[in-house]
Design an enzyme around this catalytic site. Structure first.
Site, mmCIF file in Angstrom:
data_model
loop_
_atom_site.group_PDB
_atom_site.id
_atom_site.type_symbol
_atom_site.label_atom_id
_atom_site.label_comp_id
_atom_site.label_asym_id
_atom_site.label_seq_id
_atom_site.Cartn_x
_atom_site.Cartn_y
_atom_site.Cartn_z
ATOM 1 N N SER A 1 0.812 -1.274 -0.062
ATOM 2 C CA SER A 1 0.008 -0.013 0.005
ATOM 3 C C SER A 1 0.824 1.187 -0.169
ATOM 4 O O SER A 1 1.894 1.140 0.603
ATOM 5 C CB SER A 1 -0.838 -0.222 1.513
ATOM 6 N N SER B 1 -3.952 2.139 2.247
ATOM 7 C CA SER B 1 -4.003 3.353 1.822
ATOM 8 C C SER B 1 -5.570 3.764 2.049
ATOM 9 O O SER B 1 -5.731 5.029 2.376
ATOM 10 C CB SER B 1 -3.762 3.687 0.389
ATOM 11 N N HIS C 1 -10.745 -3.395 -3.345
ATOM 12 C CA HIS C 1 -10.813 -4.545 -4.556
ATOM 13 C C HIS C 1 -12.130 -4.664 -5.137
ATOM 14 O O HIS C 1 -13.057 -3.751 -5.254
ATOM 15 C CB HIS C 1 -10.130 -5.722 -3.802
#
Length: 273
Positions: free
Chosen positions: A57, A108, A146
């Site tokens: 990330s 993140s 995702h």
């Protein structure tokens, strides 16, 4: 030269690495061994410097001592990104008092949501478990990443916040910096740039053969329909993935500038190839 690469069990990562890991794209410099772990596991492994090259990330880069960010292979959303979902609508004030499932403190998505709404109560869990945890009432809301960003309604969940849209509007249209690949500094900048070029060639190869690359990526489709995975891959494998460019680099720098200003990340030296 033997190098170990970590990537996530996600279709966009697999799509990027298709050329390299299928042997369609080769390099005279590198022999690649790859391991597959979820993003928060890779974040934690990078803190221990266990892999030569790894997906991480962007947030995790604030805590890495000896890695350089590659210019290729980044996951940047163009006006879209993580979302917050719940079983029913609620305002931000109520959300801040709720228990929110997050996919990891180093993601993140977590940093972006803190920047957006401030500190909140959370519980960490595997990203793929979050929609079910929200649907079952185990948590009040979930920070979804995702393919869950486009399948949440299958579990009768509603979108409360769109972190990607907030970022776009807050930065004048910069892409949302979510994931990058990093390489150990002990290889030296020349070798790092050679690998970066190798990886870029793999991404370009896959993008030129989307059907083949998508078929390869479907092994990480988690049971989703091919159309869903195709949509997800197209969201996060784009021109900024090939080369982050000025806008991608500025997005990363802005993320950390905002985080430092709000004491959410420490000051550190950012290294980009």
């Amino acid at each position: 030269m033997d190098i170990t690469i970590g990537h996530t069990p996600d279709a966009d990562d697999a799509f990027m690495f298709y050329g390299m890991l299928s042997g369609k794209v080769t390099s005279p410099f590198f022999n690649v061994k790859h391991v597959v772990e979820d993003i928060e596991t890779l974040n934690k492994r990078s803190l221990k410097h266990e892999l030569d090259v790894t997906a991480v990330s962007v947030h995790a880069c604030a805590y890495l001592d000896d890695y350089t960010i590659l210019r290729s292979g980044g996951s940047f959303g163009k006006g879209y990104g993580p979302i917050v979902v719940a079983k029913q609508d609620m305002d931000v004030e109520k959300l801040q008092r709720s228990k929110i499932a997050i996919p990891g403190k180093l993601t993140s998505a977590f940093l972006l949501l803190e920047l957006m709404i401030g500190k909140f109560d959370y519980i960490e869990m595997k990203f793929s478990d979050i929609p079910d945890a929200v649907a079952s009432g185990k948590v009040d809301a979930g920070l979804v990443i995702h393919e869950g960003q486009i399948t949440y309604d299958q579990k009768n969940l509603v979108k409360l916040l769109d972190v990607g849209s907030w970022w776009r509007d807050s930065t004048g249209g910069l892409p949302v910096p979510l994931g990058v690949n990093v390489m150990s500094n002990h290889f030296g900048i020349d070798v790092i740039r050679k690998f970066d070029a190798f990886f870029r060639e793999s991404i370009i190869y896959g993008m030129a053969r989307p059907s083949d690359a998508l078929d390869y990526a479907m092994q990480y489709g988690r049971g989703q329909a091919k159309e869903t995975i195709d949509k997800f891959v197209r969201m996060y494998v784009n021109d900024v993935t090939i080369e982050m460019g000025i806008l991608g680099e500025q997005a990363i720098r802005n993320l950390f500038q905002f985080g430092i200003e709000k004491s959410l990340v420490p000051e550190f030296e950012l290294r980009i190839a």
